[in-house]
Structures are given as C-alpha cells and as structure tokens.
Motif scaffolding. Structure first.
Motif, PDB file in Angstrom:
ATOM      1  N   ARG A 129       0.859  -1.182   0.000  1.00 15.59           N
ATOM      2  CA  ARG A 129       0.000   0.000   0.000  1.00 15.59           C
ATOM      3  C   ARG A 129       0.905   1.244   0.000  1.00 15.59           C
ATOM      4  O   ARG A 129       1.770   1.384   0.864  1.00 15.59           O
ATOM      5  CB  ARG A 129      -0.919  -0.007   1.217  1.00 15.59           C
ATOM      6  CG  ARG A 129      -2.058  -1.009   1.110  1.00 15.59           C
ATOM      7  CD  ARG A 129      -3.030  -0.851   2.273  1.00 15.59           C
ATOM      8  NE  ARG A 129      -2.440  -1.307   3.520  1.00 15.59           N
ATOM      9  CZ  ARG A 129      -2.504  -2.564   3.946  1.00 15.59           C
ATOM     10  NH1 ARG A 129      -3.138  -3.490   3.230  1.00 15.59           N
ATOM     11  NH2 ARG A 129      -1.959  -2.912   5.092  1.00 15.59           N
ATOM     12  N   LEU A 130       0.654   2.094  -0.988  1.00 18.50           N
ATOM     13  CA  LEU A 130       1.492   3.280  -1.187  1.00 18.50           C
ATOM     14  C   LEU A 130       0.694   4.539  -0.849  1.00 18.50           C
ATOM     15  O   LEU A 130      -0.515   4.614  -1.096  1.00 18.50           O
ATOM     16  CB  LEU A 130       1.992   3.367  -2.632  1.00 18.50           C
ATOM     17  CG  LEU A 130       2.588   2.094  -3.242  1.00 18.50           C
ATOM     18  CD1 LEU A 130       3.048   2.387  -4.654  1.00 18.50           C
ATOM     19  CD2 LEU A 130       3.732   1.571  -2.391  1.00 18.50           C
ATOM     20  N   SER A 131       1.388   5.531  -0.326  1.00 15.84           N
ATOM     21  CA  SER A 131       0.736   6.817  -0.071  1.00 15.84           C
ATOM     22  C   SER A 131       0.524   7.558  -1.391  1.00 15.84           C
ATOM     23  O   SER A 131       1.091   7.213  -2.429  1.00 15.84           O
ATOM     24  CB  SER A 131       1.595   7.684   0.855  1.00 15.84           C
ATOM     25  OG  SER A 131       2.793   8.075   0.200  1.00 15.84           O
ATOM     26  N   THR A 132      -0.329   8.565  -1.316  1.00 14.11           N
ATOM     27  CA  THR A 132      -0.634   9.334  -2.532  1.00 14.11           C
ATOM     28  C   THR A 132       0.623   9.958  -3.122  1.00 14.11           C
ATOM     29  O   THR A 132       0.824   9.951  -4.342  1.00 14.11           O
ATOM     30  CB  THR A 132      -1.650  10.440  -2.192  1.00 14.11           C
ATOM     31  OG1 THR A 132      -2.819   9.836  -1.634  1.00 14.11           O
ATOM     32  CG2 THR A 132      -2.039  11.226  -3.432  1.00 14.11           C
ATOM     33  N   MET A 133       1.506  10.500  -2.260  1.00 14.55           N
ATOM     34  CA  MET A 133       2.728  11.105  -2.767  1.00 14.55           C
ATOM     35  C   MET A 133       3.620  10.091  -3.447  1.00 14.55           C
ATOM     36  O   MET A 133       4.234  10.375  -4.486  1.00 14.55           O
ATOM     37  CB  MET A 133       3.485  11.786  -1.613  1.00 14.55           C
ATOM     38  CG  MET A 133       4.822  12.408  -2.018  1.00 14.55           C
ATOM     39  SD  MET A 133       4.653  13.622  -3.340  1.00 14.55           S
ATOM     40  CE  MET A 133       3.895  14.961  -2.441  1.00 14.55           C
ATOM     41  N   THR A 140       9.778   4.376   3.739  1.00 10.48           N
ATOM     42  CA  THR A 140       9.619   5.612   2.964  1.00 10.48           C
ATOM     43  C   THR A 140      10.367   5.470   1.653  1.00 10.48           C
ATOM     44  O   THR A 140      11.302   4.657   1.528  1.00 10.48           O
ATOM     45  CB  THR A 140      10.163   6.820   3.719  1.00 10.48           C
ATOM     46  OG1 THR A 140      11.571   6.645   3.945  1.00 10.48           O
ATOM     47  CG2 THR A 140       9.456   7.006   5.047  1.00 10.48           C
ATOM     48  N   ALA A 141       9.941   6.264   0.692  1.00 15.81           N
ATOM     49  CA  ALA A 141      10.624   6.345  -0.599  1.00 15.81           C
ATOM     50  C   ALA A 141      10.696   7.807  -0.997  1.00 15.81           C
ATOM     51  O   ALA A 141       9.675   8.495  -1.000  1.00 15.81           O
ATOM     52  CB  ALA A 141       9.875   5.537  -1.663  1.00 15.81           C
ATOM     53  N   GLN A 142      11.879   8.255  -1.311  1.00 18.57           N
ATOM     54  CA  GLN A 142      12.090   9.653  -1.652  1.00 18.57           C
ATOM     55  C   GLN A 142      12.725   9.770  -3.017  1.00 18.57           C
ATOM     56  O   GLN A 142      13.686   9.063  -3.329  1.00 18.57           O
ATOM     57  CB  GLN A 142      12.977  10.335  -0.613  1.00 18.57           C
ATOM     58  CG  GLN A 142      13.158  11.831  -0.855  1.00 18.57           C
ATOM     59  CD  GLN A 142      14.042  12.484   0.186  1.00 18.57           C
ATOM     60  OE1 GLN A 142      14.787  11.818   0.882  1.00 18.57           O
ATOM     61  NE2 GLN A 142      13.961  13.794   0.290  1.00 18.57           N
ATOM     62  N   ASP A 143      12.162  10.651  -3.816  1.00 15.17           N
ATOM     63  CA  ASP A 143      12.740  10.956  -5.123  1.00 15.17           C
ATOM     64  C   ASP A 143      13.881  11.937  -4.900  1.00 15.17           C
ATOM     65  O   ASP A 143      13.672  13.100  -4.582  1.00 15.17           O
ATOM     66  CB  ASP A 143      11.682  11.567  -6.028  1.00 15.17           C
ATOM     67  CG  ASP A 143      12.218  11.860  -7.428  1.00 15.17           C
ATOM     68  OD1 ASP A 143      13.431  11.682  -7.651  1.00 15.17           O
ATOM     69  OD2 ASP A 143      11.409  12.262  -8.282  1.00 15.17           O
ATOM     70  N   VAL A 144      15.099  11.438  -5.040  1.00 14.47           N
ATOM     71  CA  VAL A 144      16.280  12.263  -4.765  1.00 14.47           C
ATOM     72  C   VAL A 144      17.037  12.591  -6.040  1.00 14.47           C
ATOM     73  O   VAL A 144      18.220  12.914  -5.988  1.00 14.47           O
ATOM     74  CB  VAL A 144      17.213  11.551  -3.757  1.00 14.47           C
ATOM     75  CG1 VAL A 144      16.550  11.403  -2.414  1.00 14.47           C
ATOM     76  CG2 VAL A 144      17.667  10.196  -4.302  1.00 14.47           C
ATOM     77  N   ILE A 200       6.214   7.666  -8.360  1.00 11.30           N
ATOM     78  CA  ILE A 200       6.527   6.587  -9.304  1.00 11.30           C
ATOM     79  C   ILE A 200       5.637   6.626 -10.537  1.00 11.30           C
ATOM     80  O   ILE A 200       5.776   5.802 -11.450  1.00 11.30           O
ATOM     81  CB  ILE A 200       6.404   5.209  -8.624  1.00 11.30           C
ATOM     82  CG1 ILE A 200       4.947   4.941  -8.198  1.00 11.30           C
ATOM     83  CG2 ILE A 200       7.354   5.126  -7.435  1.00 11.30           C
ATOM     84  CD1 ILE A 200       4.745   3.575  -7.590  1.00 11.30           C
ATOM     85  N   GLY A 201       4.703   7.615 -10.574  1.00 15.99           N
ATOM     86  CA  GLY A 201       3.902   7.781 -11.779  1.00 15.99           C
ATOM     87  C   GLY A 201       2.841   6.730 -11.975  1.00 15.99           C
ATOM     88  O   GLY A 201       2.461   6.443 -13.123  1.00 15.99           O
ATOM     89  N   LYS A 202       2.310   6.137 -10.899  1.00 13.31           N
ATOM     90  CA  LYS A 202       1.244   5.148 -10.984  1.00 13.31           C
ATOM     91  C   LYS A 202      -0.053   5.747 -10.474  1.00 13.31           C
ATOM     92  O   LYS A 202      -0.047   6.475  -9.488  1.00 13.31           O
ATOM     93  CB  LYS A 202       1.585   3.916 -10.144  1.00 13.31           C
ATOM     94  CG  LYS A 202       2.284   2.805 -10.896  1.00 13.31           C
ATOM     95  CD  LYS A 202       2.334   1.549 -10.040  1.00 13.31           C
ATOM     96  CE  LYS A 202       2.925   0.394 -10.824  1.00 13.31           C
ATOM     97  NZ  LYS A 202       2.903  -0.866 -10.044  1.00 13.31           N
ATOM     98  N   PRO A 203      -1.178   5.424 -11.102  1.00 16.57           N
ATOM     99  CA  PRO A 203      -2.452   5.899 -10.565  1.00 16.57           C
ATOM    100  C   PRO A 203      -2.734   5.258  -9.210  1.00 16.57           C
ATOM    101  O   PRO A 203      -2.297   4.141  -8.936  1.00 16.57           O
ATOM    102  CB  PRO A 203      -3.482   5.471 -11.629  1.00 16.57           C
ATOM    103  CG  PRO A 203      -2.816   4.391 -12.398  1.00 16.57           C
ATOM    104  CD  PRO A 203      -1.343   4.661 -12.362  1.00 16.57           C
ATOM    105  N   THR A 204      -3.475   5.972  -8.386  1.00 18.05           N
ATOM    106  CA  THR A 204      -3.736   5.483  -7.025  1.00 18.05           C
ATOM    107  C   THR A 204      -4.593   4.227  -7.025  1.00 18.05           C
ATOM    108  O   THR A 204      -4.596   3.480  -6.040  1.00 18.05           O
ATOM    109  CB  THR A 204      -4.447   6.574  -6.206  1.00 18.05           C
ATOM    110  OG1 THR A 204      -5.629   6.984  -6.902  1.00 18.05           O
ATOM    111  CG2 THR A 204      -3.541   7.782  -6.028  1.00 18.05           C
ATOM    112  N   THR A 205      -5.275   3.969  -8.118  1.00 17.58           N
ATOM    113  CA  THR A 205      -6.120   2.778  -8.180  1.00 17.58           C
ATOM    114  C   THR A 205      -5.338   1.540  -8.599  1.00 17.58           C
ATOM    115  O   THR A 205      -5.857   0.421  -8.539  1.00 17.58           O
ATOM    116  CB  THR A 205      -7.265   3.006  -9.172  1.00 17.58           C
ATOM    117  OG1 THR A 205      -6.714   3.363 -10.463  1.00 17.58           O
ATOM    118  CG2 THR A 205      -8.169   4.140  -8.694  1.00 17.58           C
TER     119      THR A 205
END
Length: 936
Positions: free
Chosen positions: A282-286, A365-369, A291-296
């Motif tokens: 389960r991924l957060s909205t951010m 957590t995952a951060q776009d760095v 990662i460019g995936k739709p929330t659904t």
C-alpha cells in the motif's frame, strides 16, 4: 476484557468490524499523543499507547471496538474519559484523517490541572501524574487556561500563573485581570482576542502573540470556544506558550532555516507498507505521484521490482533480503523507470514493525532524490558547516565553564586578544578584562538555560596590554551531563566607538576651524549659568569687519584660510578659563567662565580685539583685519544662554555702527532693545505664516509713459506700530534668518497678484521682485522659483528677479548654470543699484543679467553734476552695447527724465511717475493707460 469493552462490543457489533479491519488501520499515522481513530459511526478502531495509558488500560484492545460517545462523556462543562481508575477530565479535539475522510482522529488532552473535577478514585499516583503534567508544561513552557463566559470565571494552570507573575494558582480569576497582566501596548489586542474567541466558530483555533507586563517575554496565546447542543458557548479553552527564545532563535538562524526550508520544499517523500503474507503493498498518494502510478493501480513487490532499472534489479532484490528474511532495517537507493518512461532515483528505507494483532508488517519511505541529492548532502553537512563557520567567522566566540574559565575559542577570538588557543584555555574572564573595567564577570545566569543576554560594552585587554572595546552576547546552557557552560560572542566595537566619538566631536565642533560650534556653546553656557557663581560668566560676540570683501575679491578659499588663522590666534592667545567658538560665517564667540580672574570685561575685550586686529598672509597677500565686539554678562534676571548670546549679538551690532574695530558692552537699554527685537521677530514670523504682510507696487514706464513693469515692495501693517517700511523690519528678518521665507512670500504673492493685472494692447505688465535670501546658488533656488511660477500660473517672461550687484560678482559655474536655466524659460534678471558695489564698470559684461538698474545716487545729479552724468552715460552706453536693457531708478524731476532719455535710457522708475501704491490702486493705474510725464 474490561466491563466497558464487553458492553460496547455486545451492543454495537464494533468488535467484529475492528478486528476485521485491524490490519488496515494499524499503520495509519496518528499523533504522538493520547489519540483515538474512529469510524464514521463512532467506533474506535485504533488507540495510541498514550491513550491506553491515560485510560488506565494495558493494551489497545481494551479500547478498540468501543463507541467514542461511551468513552468520552459530558458532565456539565467538563468532558470526562471513562478510565479504569475513574473519570479523567479531558479536552477532546477531533478532525477528519488526512488520508481518509471517513475516519476521524480524536486527541484527548488531560486538563485535570485546569478543572476542579478529580478522578473518582483519587490516589497518590493521580497526584504524582498531575505533578508530572505540570512539570511537563514547565519544560514545554506552555500554560493553559479555561474561561466560562456565563460566570465570567477564568482558571489558569500553575505554569501560566508562573508566567504572568500571578499570586494565584489554580484559582479563579477573570478576563480583565488576565489582560491587566499583559503589556500596556498589547492590551487592546488582548481584548480583541477574547472578543474574537467568543465569536469564533466551533473548533476554530485563534492565536495572538502578547508580551508580559514588563515587556521582556513574548507569549503565543491560543483559544478555542466549545459550544453545547443549543449553540451556546459552554467554555473557552486555551494555552499560553513562552516563545521568547523561539523568536530570538528564528532571527539568529534565519539564513540556515531558509536553506533547510528550500530543501524541504523541493523534496518529495512518500510512504509504503508491505504485508509479506499477502504480498500487497500500500502506497501513499505522494509515492504514487513519485513513481507515476495511478492510485487505483494494484502494487506488489514483484510489480515494484519490474519498474526498477534492469541494471539494478538483481542487487536491489538482494538488498531487500535482510528485511524480508530477518526483519532487519534496510536502506536502498536505485534507479526507477516510471510508466511514462522517465527515470528517477529513489532512496528507500524499510523496517519491520508489529501491528495491533502482533503480526509483522514491513513499512518504510521512498524519496525521489534525483534533483535533491545535492540538497540532502548539504543538509547532512549542515552541522559541520556551522562548526566551520564558527571557526572562520571574524567575530570572536568563546566557551566558558561554570567557573568562567575559557574552555574553547575560535581563531577570531585568539586574534582579537593576541593569544594562541593553548594560552587562552584556562584563563578566566577577569584575566582578559582591562584593569580599568569595573565589571569583570559574565552576566548573572537566568533561571532557565538558553536565556541570552547582551552587554553593550566591556573593555578587554590584549596580550600586549592594549584595550579592546567589545560588545558581548552571552547565553548559558548545559551539556549532556548537566554541566553548565557559557557561550559568549565578542563583537569588536573599538572602531565603532572611535567613529561614535568622531561623530560626537563633529556634532559639537566647527568643520573648518575645529573650534566648538553653536551646539557646544549652548551646552557650555547651560552648565556655567547653572552654577552659583554664574554672575561671573561673560560672553564676547566677535564679527570680522568687511569679511565679505575678502570673499568677494579673493574667493571663499581665501576667506576660509583667514578664518582658520584667526581661530588659531584665539586658541593660543586667550587666557585660561576662556573658550573660543565659531558660530557661523565670520562670527566668533568667546566664553569666559570667571571674568574677575581675567581682569574684567574691558580687559578681556581689549585682549580679544588685539588678537583679531592683525595682518594675515592669505594667498600671497597680507590682509589686515579687525573685529567688532559685543560683550554681555548676566543681568541678574535669570537670563539663559540664548538670551546672553542675543544680548552680546546686539552689542556687537551697536559696536559695528560706531565703526570698525569697536567694542560695546550690552547695557540694560540695549538688552531691552534686543528683547523688543526678539518680540518683533516673533511677530514677523507670525505675519509671514498668516499672510499678515502687504505688497505695494511702483511702476516702471517707458519714454511714452506706458507701464512696462512694476517693482513689488513689501510693507508690514503692524497691529501696534502701523504701516512699517522695509528698513524697519528687514534687519529683524536678517537676524532671525527669515529672509529666505520672506522672499518666498513676496515672490508668491507678487506673481499671484500680477497674474490678474489687465493687459493693454496685448502687452502684459511684468513684475520685479528683489531677492535677498532666496538667491542663485542657494539650496533649491531653481525648484523654488519654478514651483511658485507653476502655482500662480503667470507667464515666465513676465517674471523679473532683482539682485544687488555684489551678489552677482564672481559667481561659480553652478550658480551661472541655475540662472541660465531660468533665463532659458523666460525669466529675466536685473542688477539693482548698479555702480554701488565693489566691481568696476568693466565687469558689466560678465554679469548674467538682462536688465541694468542705474542707482538713484547717480540719477539724482545727472542734471547738474558732470560726474554723475558721465557715470550714467557710461553705464547706458555699455549696457546698450552688450544688449542689456537700462532702467533709471529714483527719477523725480522732468530734467532728470529728459537728460536720461537723451542718453538712451529705456525705462524709468521714480516719484516723477508714481510712488509705491497698494495692489488695487496699481491695477486701476494700469487700466487707465499711459501715465502723463510732467514737462513732456
């Protein structure tokens, strides 16, 4: 299972719902406080450890499944939490969850310290927890209060009482008493705050910052109104937080904070959770956005690995094994290919936790760095940069222990004091303090650590014995082991102090001669006249005779050189107890502290006169000078320093009237005359401000009697002395520095009235104004004239500005440029009383003027004196040859008119045609047409 849990689960069916969705709610973030997570129908599905402890339970299961309305009940004005140990007064704060609006988060604030309600089973543990709560408020510097509008009572916590210096603790007070404890300048805002809270919507939190009564501390005050079911406010609750140090810290760390805020603003950070049993992530909205995936979209560990860059997939899979197999925390940074083909670099952190059911869940957590790598690196090195900054900063910084021994210092402090660090270590504050400095210790520490203090000036001593003036900024703190230490910043203000002393010197001394100026004279006289022997004080006012001639003939540089030479003679030749000063221009002042010691006023005046009667070499020439001197002593009427200066000034003018080099003592009659002069000056100033003056106009006609211009002449209808001519009040205006203001009034009034004069045959009449204070080269001359012309609406070519001949000799280029600018717009300049100045007729060609007015002394004798006729004819011939218009002043006989007409004079002014007449009479005169010329 508690009786409460049994009852709620049996009646609501919430147990099954809570158990079924426990995994789903286990990882939803909640505040680090007593908090409950409930569904739309009010069933508790999750509780924090703090909430469990507050309720007196041992596990969250005792609260999950209960209805929130059964857990927290209302008892009058107080909300009570049904706890194992009784009912605890709480303040519930509730809001929708940020990730799921179907869920609500409720935080329970223990307000036992704000209410008289106590748990049903009071015991030593409850009292201890209350003390812990109060101590926690002290540590957090937060006090609290409750206000009941219906009764007007207000309760404040012990910590709030300590903040406000109130003598009450947990006792009722009122709003007015609370407001009275705020700073007077903040009381209006405090009153508005209480009014706004009483009008606020339910759950609306209001804030305001206020200072305490002395104004030394700043507090952030919050308030929220609670309404009952009928829509009335039951009570208002709030907190008061001491933010004084916070505000100071914000100012000190603004630059560093800005850098950190920039880094946080551009950083994007998402969260994830992974259940190894179902392989569902389960991924957060951010994170979905990163990662460019739709929330659904459904995400598994496998689908995640598929988007990892092919070159990184294998080692990333292996990097996750410690977390998957042994629940060891991992950190992975790799490339990730989004669905749109863009490649990003992600930094992931993962760890294992246990949910409410005791099952292991992997979270992280995952951060776009991709762009933020450099920013993160800077943030990680922030502490080192701060250390480096302290090391290289030009401001001295030292750390002292509790005994005020120096423990550490930066290079700047070592350089400031002239020691190596090894030499400085162990030195005490008195060791580095100058022997002449009385204060040798650091400021007394405050009650709490972190309080900053400032010492405006402290004199330290260098290793070579030289004094160093420093401004100290100190702050006390404690180390991890509780040891107190001082952080002291030493700001070198030696140069600033020297600059301040130089500014003070400049403010009290003349720039040219270095003698004391008027400000210093006022201070000295004030001190001397305040003594018991003030009757022995004497003041000599000295004015250099014919000094203007030196400036006009040799230039201002020569005049300055002469003044400096005379100042040095006064400094070296005056007796002890006498001070020489320069007021302005060529005016010197001598102040004698005890006139009897120097032999009396006559003896001192003779000595000063001898010092100023000398020959001084200036620019290769020997200039002989003398001075007119006026002396004054206190007359026993309590006259102040300004009065004494006025009396000496009046005596100087009396001496100057008797001739050069004379001395005059201010007699009672002269002092009375000076007082009358001062009174007249005040009346003249009032007349200028209230349009109490009047203008008369004397026509200037051509040879046919046609009025071509008129000279504006000022008159003063004095309320007591009748109509005064200029010679009665112009000296008053000159001594009172009113000439510039008088010129502005005359120019504005003359142009305004001239704009209404009739024009005959299309030829409007010009108006001439004689200027004495508002002259070319003065400040804002061009702007002042232009503003008045624009204000009155008169045509530029009707304006004539008259100046005496001496004002137009040796004009600097800037002044000529100003005059040329006005001439270019149409203004004409006239030389008044030509032939009476110090210049020769040959200088006529250099005068930047279009009109030459021949002085009446030459006009008077043109009919019988050959010399006067020759001068008048020479002036007219030269003026005509150089394209100037020639006007004869003081024409009183027909003979004078005919003679002057014969030599080529173009315009005439005098009693032969008309005297100066009021404005309304002059308008009628212009309207009647040409004037009759007697004898023509």
């Amino acid at each position: 299972m508690t009786e409460r849990s049994e009852r709620n689960r049996a009646t609501s069916g919430g147990l099954g719902l809570a158990s079924a969705r426990a995994d789903e709610f286990a990882l939803i973030p909640l505040p680090l406080a007593p908090a409950l997570l409930s569904t739309e129908d009010g069933v508790v599905v999750r509780a924090t450890e703090q909430a469990v402890k507050l309720a007196g339970e041992t596990t969250p299961a005792a609260l999950i499944g209960c209805r929130l309305a059964d857990l927290v009940v209302r008892d009058g004005a107080v909300s009570l939490l049904r706890a194992r140990g009784g009912r605890i007064p709480v303040r519930p704060l509730s809001w929708p969850h940020a990730d799921d609006e179907r869920l609500r988060v409720t935080v329970l604030l223990d307000v036992s310290d704000l209410t008289e309600a106590v748990p049903e089973q009071n015991n030593v543990g409850d009292s201890k927890e209350r003390r812990w709560l109060i101590e926690a408020q002290r540590i957090a510097k937060v006090g609290s209060w409750v206000y009941y509008p219906e009764t007007g009572e207000m309760y404040q916590s012990p910590v709030l009482s300590e903040f406000l210096g109130s003598s009450t603790t947990d006792d009722a007070t009122n709003v007015g008493a609370m407001i009275a404890l705020t700073h007077p300048e903040d009381r209006q805002r405090a009153e508005q705050f209480y009014r706004d809270v009483l009008r606020a919507r339910e759950d609306e939190l209001l804030e305001v910052e206020l200072r305490d009564l002395p104004g030394r501390r700043v507090y952030l005050c919050t308030g929220r109104a609670e309404y009952n079911r009928s829509g009335r406010i039951e009570r208002v609750q709030g907190t008061v937080q001491d933010v004084t140090e916070h505000r100071a810290l914000e100012r000190q760390l603004r630059d560093e904070r800005r850098k950190l805020q920039d880094a946080q603003r551009i950083a994007r950070l998402g969260t994830w959770e992974w259940d190894p049993r179902t392989n569902v992530m389960r991924l957060s909205t951010m994170l979905h956005e990163i990662i460019g995936k739709p929330t659904t979209a459904h995400t598994t560990f496998g689908s995640y690995l598929e988007r990892v860059h092919p070159d990184d997939q294998e080692w990333v899979r292996q990097a996750w094994r410690p977390l998957i197999d042994r629940n060891e925390p991992v950190e992975v940074e790799h490339r990730y290919v989004r669905l749109d083909g863009a490649m990003r670099i992600l930094r992931l952190h993962g760890t294992a936790i246990r949910d409410a059911d005791g099952q292991t869940v992997l979270v992280g957590t995952a951060q776009d760095v991709t762009e933020q790598r450099a920013v993160v690196t800077r943030m990680e090195r922030s502490s080192q940069r701060f250390t480096d900054l302290v090391s290289i900063t030009p401001v001295g910084i030292g750390v002292f222990d509790g005994a005020e021994r120096l423990v550490d210092a930066n290079d700047a402090l070592c350089d400031l004091l002239g020691y190596r660090l090894e030499q400085l270590r162990g030195m005490t504050v008195p060791d580095i303090t100058h022997p002449d400095e009385q204060a040798t210790g650091l400021p007394a520490p405050g009650e709490r650590c972190g309080i900053r203090r400032r010492v405006p000036q402290r004199v330290l001593v260098r290793s070579d014995g030289e004094p160093v003036y420093c401004e100290l900024h100190t702050s006390s703190s404690v180390q991890d082991d509780g040891t107190q230490f001082w952080l002291v910043v030493f700001q070198d203000i030696t140069e600033r102090r020297r600059a301040a002393e130089a500014l003070r010197y400049q403010a009290t001394h003349d720039d040219l001669t270095g003698l004391p100026n008027r400000a210093a004279v006022k201070d000295l006289l004030s001190n001397l006249l305040g003594r018991a022997d003030s009757h022995r004080v004497a003041v000599l006012f000295c004015d250099i005779d014919n000094f203007k001639r030196v400036n006009d003939s040799l230039g201002h540089d020569a005049g300055d050189e002469l003044l400096v030479a005379l100042a040095r003679r006064l400094e070296g030749g005056l007796p002890d107890g006498c001070t020489a000063a320069r007021l302005s221009g060529d005016e010197f002042l001598i102040i004698c502290q005890d006139i009897e010691v120097v032999g009396g006023v006559d003896s001192l005046a003779t000595r000063v006169s001898g010092l100023l009667r000398t020959a001084v070499p200036v620019h290769g020439q020997l200039i002989r000078v003398s001075a007119s001197i006026g002396a004054a002593v206190p007359n026993g009427t309590g006259a102040g320093g300004e009065d004494l200066l006025r009396f000496a000034d009046a005596a100087m003018f009396e001496a100057k009237r008797r001739g050069t080099g004379k001395v005059s003592l201010a007699s009672p009659a002269l002092m009375a005359s000076a007082d009358r002069q001062l009174h007249l000056e005040g009346q003249l100033r009032e007349a200028l401000n209230n349009d109490g003056l009047a203008l008369h106009y004397q026509p200037v006609v051509n040879s046919d009697g046609v009025v071509v211009t008129a000279e504006a002449l000022v008159r003063w209808p004095h309320p007591d002395r009748g109509m005064l001519a200029p010679d009665a009040f112009l000296p008053v205006a000159e001594q009172g520095d009113l000439l510039r203001e008088l010129d502005r009034w005359v120019l504005r009034t003359a142009l305004r009235e001239a704009a209404t004069w009739p024009a005959r045959n299309g030829r409007p009449v010009g108006v001439a104004v004689n200027l004495a204070g508002l002259v070319p080269g003065g400040p804002e001359f061009v702007d002042a004239v232009a503003d008045i012309v624009a204000e009155t609406g008169i045509a530029w070519d009707r304006v004539i500005l008259e100046l005496v001949e001496t004002a137009l000799v040796d004009l600097p280029s800037r002044t000529r440029h100003e005059m040329g600018e006005l001439v270019g717009r149409g203004v004409r300049f006239a030389v008044d009383d030509f032939g009476t100045g110090y210049s020769s007729l040959a200088r006529l060609k250099d005068l930047p003027a279009q009109i030459i007015k021949v002085d009446r002394r030459f006009v008077a004798g043109v009919g019988g004196d050959a010399s006067d006729f020759a001068v008048a004819r020479a002036v007219v011939d030269m003026a005509r040859a150089m394209g100037r218009q020639c006007v004869a002043e003081g024409v009183e006989t027909a003979t004078q008119f005919h003679v002057l007409s014969g030599v080529g004079v173009e315009a005439y002014q005098g009693w032969l045609f008309s005297g100066a007449i009021p404005a309304h009479a002059f308008r009628d005169l212009v309207g009647r047409g040409p004037l009759a010329i007697p004898g023509a």
